[in-house]
Design an enzyme around this catalytic site. Structure first.
Site, PDB file in Angstrom:
ATOM      1  N   GLY A 122       0.845  -1.194   0.000  1.00  0.00           N
ATOM      2  CA  GLY A 122       0.000   0.000   0.000  1.00  0.00           C
ATOM      3  C   GLY A 122       0.878   1.240   0.000  1.00  0.00           C
ATOM      4  O   GLY A 122       1.946   1.263   0.617  1.00  0.00           O
TER       5      GLY A 122
ATOM      6  N   GLY B 272      -0.588   4.608   0.220  1.00  0.00           N
ATOM      7  CA  GLY B 272      -1.369   5.790   0.582  1.00  0.00           C
ATOM      8  C   GLY B 272      -0.654   6.582   1.667  1.00  0.00           C
ATOM      9  O   GLY B 272       0.572   6.501   1.805  1.00  0.00           O
ATOM     10  N   LEU B 273      -1.418   7.344   2.442  1.00  0.00           N
ATOM     11  CA  LEU B 273      -0.778   8.162   3.465  1.00  0.00           C
ATOM     12  C   LEU B 273       0.025   7.313   4.432  1.00  0.00           C
ATOM     13  O   LEU B 273       1.156   7.657   4.782  1.00  0.00           O
ATOM     14  CB  LEU B 273      -1.825   8.965   4.233  1.00  0.00           C
ATOM     15  CG  LEU B 273      -2.398  10.165   3.482  1.00  0.00           C
ATOM     16  CD1 LEU B 273      -3.384  10.903   4.360  1.00  0.00           C
ATOM     17  CD2 LEU B 273      -1.304  11.105   3.031  1.00  0.00           C
TER      18      LEU B 273
ATOM     19  N   GLY C 196       1.069   3.897   4.080  1.00  0.00           N
ATOM     20  CA  GLY C 196       2.108   3.094   3.423  1.00  0.00           C
ATOM     21  C   GLY C 196       3.181   3.957   2.785  1.00  0.00           C
ATOM     22  O   GLY C 196       4.383   3.654   2.891  1.00  0.00           O
TER      23      GLY C 196
ATOM     24  N   HIS D  59     -20.934   8.181   6.020  1.00  0.00           N
ATOM     25  CA  HIS D  59     -20.677   9.625   6.036  1.00  0.00           C
ATOM     26  C   HIS D  59     -21.949  10.387   5.681  1.00  0.00           C
ATOM     27  O   HIS D  59     -22.612  10.063   4.698  1.00  0.00           O
ATOM     28  CB  HIS D  59     -19.570   9.941   5.033  1.00  0.00           C
ATOM     29  CG  HIS D  59     -18.993  11.301   5.199  1.00  0.00           C
ATOM     30  ND1 HIS D  59     -19.711  12.436   4.927  1.00  0.00           N
ATOM     31  CD2 HIS D  59     -17.774  11.722   5.625  1.00  0.00           C
ATOM     32  CE1 HIS D  59     -18.940  13.501   5.176  1.00  0.00           C
ATOM     33  NE2 HIS D  59     -17.772  13.084   5.599  1.00  0.00           N
TER      34      HIS D  59
ATOM     35  N   ARG E 293     -20.337  12.369  12.697  1.00  0.00           N
ATOM     36  CA  ARG E 293     -20.850  11.752  11.478  1.00  0.00           C
ATOM     37  C   ARG E 293     -21.943  10.716  11.719  1.00  0.00           C
ATOM     38  O   ARG E 293     -22.943  10.697  11.023  1.00  0.00           O
ATOM     39  CB  ARG E 293     -19.693  11.099  10.730  1.00  0.00           C
ATOM     40  CG  ARG E 293     -18.747  12.126  10.201  1.00  0.00           C
ATOM     41  CD  ARG E 293     -17.543  11.510   9.543  1.00  0.00           C
ATOM     42  NE  ARG E 293     -16.759  12.578   8.921  1.00  0.00           N
ATOM     43  CZ  ARG E 293     -15.629  12.382   8.270  1.00  0.00           C
ATOM     44  NH1 ARG E 293     -15.146  11.163   8.143  1.00  0.00           N
ATOM     45  NH2 ARG E 293     -14.990  13.385   7.735  1.00  0.00           N
TER      46      ARG E 293
ATOM     47  N   ARG F 102     -15.312   7.430  13.574  1.00  0.00           N
ATOM     48  CA  ARG F 102     -14.160   8.304  13.407  1.00  0.00           C
ATOM     49  C   ARG F 102     -14.617   9.739  13.235  1.00  0.00           C
ATOM     50  O   ARG F 102     -15.584  10.018  12.531  1.00  0.00           O
ATOM     51  CB  ARG F 102     -13.349   7.875  12.180  1.00  0.00           C
ATOM     52  CG  ARG F 102     -12.141   8.748  11.923  1.00  0.00           C
ATOM     53  CD  ARG F 102     -11.288   8.239  10.791  1.00  0.00           C
ATOM     54  NE  ARG F 102     -11.943   8.280   9.499  1.00  0.00           N
ATOM     55  CZ  ARG F 102     -12.172   9.407   8.810  1.00  0.00           C
ATOM     56  NH1 ARG F 102     -11.816  10.583   9.293  1.00  0.00           N
ATOM     57  NH2 ARG F 102     -12.766   9.353   7.635  1.00  0.00           N
TER      58      ARG F 102
ATOM     59  N   LEU G 218      -6.545  11.202   8.022  1.00  0.00           N
ATOM     60  CA  LEU G 218      -5.265  11.650   7.479  1.00  0.00           C
ATOM     61  C   LEU G 218      -4.250  11.705   8.612  1.00  0.00           C
ATOM     62  O   LEU G 218      -3.095  11.332   8.463  1.00  0.00           O
ATOM     63  CB  LEU G 218      -5.428  13.027   6.829  1.00  0.00           C
ATOM     64  CG  LEU G 218      -6.503  13.121   5.739  1.00  0.00           C
ATOM     65  CD1 LEU G 218      -6.494  14.500   5.095  1.00  0.00           C
ATOM     66  CD2 LEU G 218      -6.278  12.066   4.674  1.00  0.00           C
TER      67      LEU G 218
END
Lengths: 251, 642
Positions: B42, B44-45, B47, B268, B333, B438, B444
C-alpha cells in the site's frame, strides 16, 4: 439514450490495434461516461466477449487514473474535468463516440485504452521533492509563507498527474506536468535550497523520457482537469534558465 | 492457539506512555538497518509515509500498490483536512482535548494509549508536511489557517482547499520518490498482494500478482507492513475508489491475524444521493461544508415535492440544530447520518426516491458573500454541479449518507503489530484509533502518524531480535502458498458461468446496506448471515470471469476481490450480531435511548472484538477473542452533543 461507440482495441503493444464498433443502449443521461463503459463491458462479458480494458479508480476527478481520449479530446468534452466526470447528458442521443487511449510515445500501451504513464513518476523521482527528513522539521509556523505565494503553490500543486497535457499536445510534451511540480516547490521558501538542482534534473529526465518540447500551442491548458495554467511553463523556462546560468557560472 | 490478547501498553500515566516506550524500546543500529528488507503493501498516506521514512532510516524497502502509480492511492480523495492539537487559534485546544474528542467521538470503543499517542504526534505531522512543501491554507500574515470540523468545539483542522488528502499524499509520494531515486525503496506499482507467507509463525513474505503481465511472484522480507486501507467497498456503493478492497487484510486474517471490530463501518452524512442502478460509486461532499451549510428537510411530508425555495423558513425543519443545539450542523458523522435516515424514513426526504436532505448555503452566502463561499468550497460546488447538473450557489445541495470509512481492521497491539509476529498493520487497515466512529479530519492524521512517527519507532522493536532470520523465497512455505494462489486464480477463470462479477457485488452490497448498514437488528443480521453463503456458493458456481491469467485482465482482478468480500461480509454480520449494544456507527435498533440515540452497554461490551479464522479449507464460525478496554484517563459517559 443510445450511442454508437468506436473503441480502440489492442491486445498488447506487440499486436496491431483497431477501432471496433459497439452499441450502448438505454443509457440514462445521469450515467457517467465510465459507468456507460461498465454497462457495455457487462454486456460483452455476458455475450462471452472480452470486456474493454480502461483505467479508473476514484471516479471523482482527483486520482488521475482515468485516461481516455473521447472524440479526439483528452478527457472528453467536459472541461475542466477528468474522463470520469463526463456524463452521458454531455452527448447527443444517437451520437457516435470515438474512444481511444492517451496517445503519447512515452506512454507505452498496456491494453485497449490503458497506457503506462510511469515516465511521469520518473520525472518526479528525478527531483520533484523537498528533502525533509521526518523528525527534523522545524515548528510549522516558524516558516511563514505569504498567502499569495501559498495560493499560487496550491494552484500548481493541484496537478493530478493524469498526463492529459502530453496526450493533447501535438509535440507530446510533458512541460505542463513538469512545470506544475517545479512551480509548486519554487513558490515556497521551503523549496529554495534545492531549486537549482531540482529543475535541471527534472527537465533532463523529462527529455530523456522522450517527451517533446513546448511550442506554445496551449492544448495542454485547454484539457487540464486541474486547470493548471500554461503560464507555469514560462515559469519553468525562467527557472531552467536561471539554474543553467548558475550551473555554468556558479552562484 | 491464541491466548489472552496482550496490547503491550507501556506503563506509566497516559501522557508518559509514549515517551517511556521510546526510551526503552529496542533499536537497530544504522549499520544493521541495511541488512533488513521491509515489505510495505500500500502506498497511501500510511504506506507511502512509512516506506519513505523507513527508507530514509536506511532499511531496504519494497513497496507494492495496485494502482499504476503510488500517487493515486485513495488517500488522495480526502477533502476536508487534518486535525492537529497545535492550538494556533488560542481557543483552548490541547493534546488532551484532541485525545478526549477522539475517544468520545469513537463512543469509548478505542484504546486510550494509542489514541493519546496519535494526539501527541498530530503536531509533528503538521511540522513535517510544511517542511515538505504541502501548501496548507494560510492567513494573509503568512501563518497557517485552521477551520473547525465535526465533533469538536475548537478550530484545529489544517487544510489545503478541498484537496487536503491530495496534498498530503503528494507530500508522502514525493518523499517516497526521493527514496526510490536513492535506491532505498523499490516500488512495485500495479502489483497486488494475494497472500502473506508465514515461516515459523512469523510473517516473512508475500505472494503478489503483477497486474500487467499476470506473473505470480514471491518476495521475502524481515517484516511485512500492511497499509492497504479499508473495506468500504464490501457495500458495492461507497465513496471509496473502485479498486479499494479487503483482499490483503482478509488473506492475512485467513493466515491467522485477528480481525477486530469488522462491523464498525462509517456512513458519512454528506454524500451525493444515489441516482440510479447504473451508479458505480458515490461521491463525498466534504464535511467541512457543514461549517457554513445548514441541513434541513420540510416539516411536512407534503412539501417534499415542492422546490426548496417555495418552502418558507418556518416550514423547514433544521433538524440537527433542533436536536443538537450545541453542535448543530457539526454533530459527529454517525449522529448526523442517522438523523438524516430518520427524517427520510418519516417520509420527509427530498429528491428522487425521497432519500436526500438539503444542505443549504443561502444564509452563509447572504452573510459572507458568494465569493467567500467560492473560495472556501469552490471545488466541491464544481464537483456537485458536474454530477447533478445543479448549481448549489442558487439551490441547496441534496445529500444523503454513504459508506465512507471502516474503523474496524486487523487487530494490532501498541507496536501496531498484529498477533502474527512481524505482520504490522497501519492506517485505515488497522482498528486501533477510531473506536466505533471516526471524527472528521482524523483519518489523514492517523495514516501519517503511523507512517512518519509511530512505525519507525515500533518496527525496530521487532526487528532487533530478527537479524539474519529472513528466509529465502526457496523456503518450501513460499512454494506452498504460491500454488494455493495459482489454484484460486485458475478456479475463478475456469468457472465459466453466466453471471457478471458486478451483479454479485451489487447483490451483496444491497443486502449489507439493508441489514448491516446505518441501523442493524438481530433478525436482519441473522437473515444476512444465512443469505451470504448462498450468494457465495452461487458466485463460485455461476460467475463468468472472461479472459486469461497471463495478461492484463481487470475482470480477474475484480473477481478475486469480490470473492473475498463475499467471505468477509459474513464476518462483518457475525460481529454486528455478537455486539449486542449500540455504539457509535454500530446502531442496533434494539438498543437506543428514549431519544433514539445509541445506547452503549459498558458493563458487557467495553471490549474490542477480535476474530480468529477457524476454517481449514471451508469457512467455519470464527472464534471471538476479547481485548478489554480499560479507561484510566477518561470517564465513560453517555455521549452527548446536545
Amino acid at each position: 439514450m443510445n450511442f454508437r461507440l468506436r473503441v480502440w482495441r489492442q491486445e498488447n503493444r506487440e499486436t496491431e490495434g483497431r477501432l471496433v464498433e459497439y452499441e450502448a443502449r438505454d443509457i440514462s443521461p445521469d450515467t457517467s461516461f465510465l459507468e456507460m463503459l461498465d454497462i457495455v463491458n457487462d454486456e460483452l462479458t455476458e455475450r462471452g466477449e472480452l470486456p474493454i480494458a480502461f483505467d479508473s479508480d476514484c471516479r471523482e476527478g482527483i486520482c488521475g487514473t482515468c485516461s481516455l481520449t473521447i472524440n479526439g479530446e483528452a478527457h472528453g468534452p467536459r472541461h475542466p474535468g477528468a474522463a470520469c466526470q463526463v456524463y452521458m447528458r454531455d452527448f447527443r442521443d444517437g451520437e457516435t463516440i470515438t474512444i481511444e487511449p492517451f496517445r503519447v510515445g512515452s506512454f507505452p500501451l498496456v491494453r485497449d485504452l490503458v497506457v503506462d504513464r510511469s515516465a511521469l513518476d520518473r520525472i518526479v523521482q528525478a527531483g520533484g521533492f523537498i528533502s525533509a527528513r521526518a523528525g527534523s522539521a522545524p515548528e510549522a509556523n516558524s516558516i511563514l509563507v505569504p498567502k499569495h505565494n501559498a495560493d499560487r503553490a496550491m494552484e500548481a500543486a493541484a496537478c493530478i498527474g493524469c498526463g492529459a497535457c502530453a496526450a493533447a499536445c501535438p509535440n507530446a510534451s510533458a512541460m505542463l506536468f513538469t512545470s506544475a511540480k517545479i512551480s509548486h516547490l519554487a513558490f515556497l521558501p521551503q523549496g529554495d535550497p534545492e531549486r537549482t538542482t531540482r529543475v535541471l534534473r527534472m527537465v533532463r529526465r523529462m527529455d530523456a523520457e522522450g517527451f517533446g518540447n513546448c511550442t506554445n500551442i496551449y492544448e495542454c491548458e485547454a484539457v487540464c482537469p486541474a486547470e493548471i495554467s500554461a503560464s507555469l511553463i514560462a515559469k519553468l523556462n525562467r527557472e531552467y534558465a536561471r539554474a543553467s546560468w548558475r550551473e555554468r557560472f556558479g552562484e | 492457539m491464541i491466548g489472552q490478547l496482550d496490547a503491550k501498553i507501556p506503563p506509566g500515566p497516559i501522557d508518559r506512555k509514549w515517551a517511556n516506550y521510546k526510551n526503552n524500546s529496542r533499536l537497530v543500529s544504522p549499520n544493521n538497518r541495511r541488512k533488513f528488507e521491509i515489505i510495505v503493501v500500500g502506498s497511501g498516506l500510511a504506506g507511502g509515509s512509512a516506506a519513505a521514512t523507513l527508507g530514509e532510516l536506511g532499511y531496504n524497502v519494497k513497496c507494492f500498490c495496485y494502482q499504476d502509480s503510488p500517487r493515486r492511492a485513495h488517500s488522495i480523495a480526502a477533502q476536508g483536512g487534518i486535525n492537529a492539537a497545535k492550538n494556533y487559534q488560542n481557543d483552548g485546544d490541547s493534546v488532551f482535548r484532541l485525545f478526549y474528542d477522539t475517544i468520545k467521538g469513537g463512543d469509548f470503543r478505542s484504546r486510550e494509549a494509542n489514541v493519546y499517542r496519535l494526539a501527541e504526534e498530530s503536531v509533528n505531522i503538521i511540522d513535517q508536511c510544511v517542511a515538505q512543501g504541502v501548501p496548507f491554507a494560510r492567513e494573509y500574515s503568512g501563518y497557517l489557517a485552521n477551520r473547525s470540523f465535526g465533533g469538536a468545539q475548537v478550530s484545529r483542522t489544517f487544510y489545503a482547499r478541498g484537496q487536503t488528502g491530495q496534498q498530503l499524499l503528494l507530500g508522502a509520494y514525493q518523499a517516497l520518490c526521493r527514496q526510490i531515486a536513492a535506491g532505498k525503496v523499490e516500488m512495485f506499482p500495479q502489483t497486488e498482494m494475494l497472500d502473506v507467507v508465514l515461516v515459523d509463525g512469523h510473517a516473512k513474505g508475500i505472494i503478489t500478482r503483477d497486474l500487467k503481465t499476470g506473473a505470480i511472484r514471491a518476495y521475502a522480507g524481515d517484516a511485512v507492513v500492511l497499509a492497504t486501507g479499508g473495506y468500504g467497498n464490501v457495500f458495492f456503493l461507497s465513496t471509496n475508489a473502485r479498486g479499494c478492497n479487503v483482499t490483503a487484510s482478509y488473506r492475512a486474517y485467513k493466515r491467522g491475524a485477528l480481525f477486530a471490530n469488522p462491523c464498525f463501518t462509517q456512513i458519512h452524512p454528506t454524500c451525493i444521493p444515489v441516482s440510479g442502478e447504473h451508479q458505480s460509486k458515490l461521491t463525498l461532499m466534504s464535511e467541512s461544508l457543514r461549517n457554513d451549510g445548514r441541513v434541513w428537510v420540510p416539516k411536512r411530508a407534503e412539501d417534499c415535492a415542492k422546490r426548496p425555495n417555495e418552502i418558507s423558513p418556518p416550514e423547514r425543519d433544521y433538524y440537527l440544530e433542533r436536536k443538537y443545539p450545541s453542535f448543530g450542523n457539526l454533530s459527529p458523522r454517525d449522529i448526523a447520518s442517522r438523523a438524516a435516515k430518520e427524517v427520510c424514513d418519516e417520509g420527509r426526504g427530498v429528491g428522487p426516491g425521497g432519500r436526500g436532505v438539503y444542505l443549504d448555503f443561502a444564509d452563509a452566502i447572504s452573510r459572507l458573500g458568494e465569493q467567500t463561499i467560492r473560495e472556501r468550497y469552490g471545488n466541491l460546488f464544481d464537483i456537485y454541479e458536474k454530477i447533478t447538473a445543479e448549481n448549489a450557489y442558487k439551490t441547496p445541495m441534496r445529500i444523503y449518507p454513504a459508506v465512507h470509512y471502516t474503523m474496524g481492521g486487523l487487530w494490532v497491539d501498541y507496536d501496531l503489530m498484529s498477533n502474527v509476529p512481524g505482520l504490522h498493520v497501519i492506517g485505515e487497515a488497522n482498528f486501533s484509533d477510531h473506536g466505533a466512529n471516526r471524527l472528521g479530519a482524523s483519518a489523514l492524521m492517523q495514516g501519517l502518524a503511523d507512517g512518519y512517527f509511530v512505525l519507525p519507532y515500533t518496527l525496530p522493536n521487532y526487528l532487533a531480535g530478527q537479524i539474519g532470520k529472513r528466509p529465502s523465497v526457496d523456503h518450501p512455505e513460499f512454494a506452498r502458498i504460491e500454488s494455493e494462489v495459482r489454484a484460486r486464480i485458475e478456479r475463478l477463470l475456469s468457472t465459466n458461468g453466466t453471471r457478471t462479477i458486478t451483479s454479485f457485488h451489487r447483490e451483496l452490497g444491497l443486502l449489507l446496506w439493508d441489514k448491516c448498514g446505518m441501523a442493524r437488528n438481530a433478525a436482519g443480521l441473522r437473515e444476512a448471515i444465512a443469505r451470504i453463503p448462498q450468494i457465495r456458493e452461487e458466485f463460485w458456481r455461476t460467475v463468468r470471469v472472461p479472459g486469461e491469467d497471463g495478461s492484463y485482465n481487470q475482470s480477474l482482478e475484480r473477481a478475486g476481490r469480490v470473492a473475498d468480500f463475499l467471505e468477509f461480509a459474513e464476518l462483518m454480520c457475525i460481529d454486528a450480531l455478537e455486539r449486542d449494544e449500540s455504539c457509535g456507527a454500530h446502531f442496533r435498533e434494539e438498543h437506543q435511548t428514549g431519544e433514539g440515540e445509541a445506547q452503549r452497554d459498558d458493563e458487557n461490551f467495553a471490549f474490542v472484538s477480535a476474530w480468529e479464522y477457524q476454517g481449514n479449507g471451508k469457512i467455519e464460525r470464527p472464534k471471538l477473542h476479547r481485548e478489554p478496554l480499560e479507561f484510566e484517563a477518561v470517564h465513560l459517559s453517555q455521549r452527548s452533543y446536545k
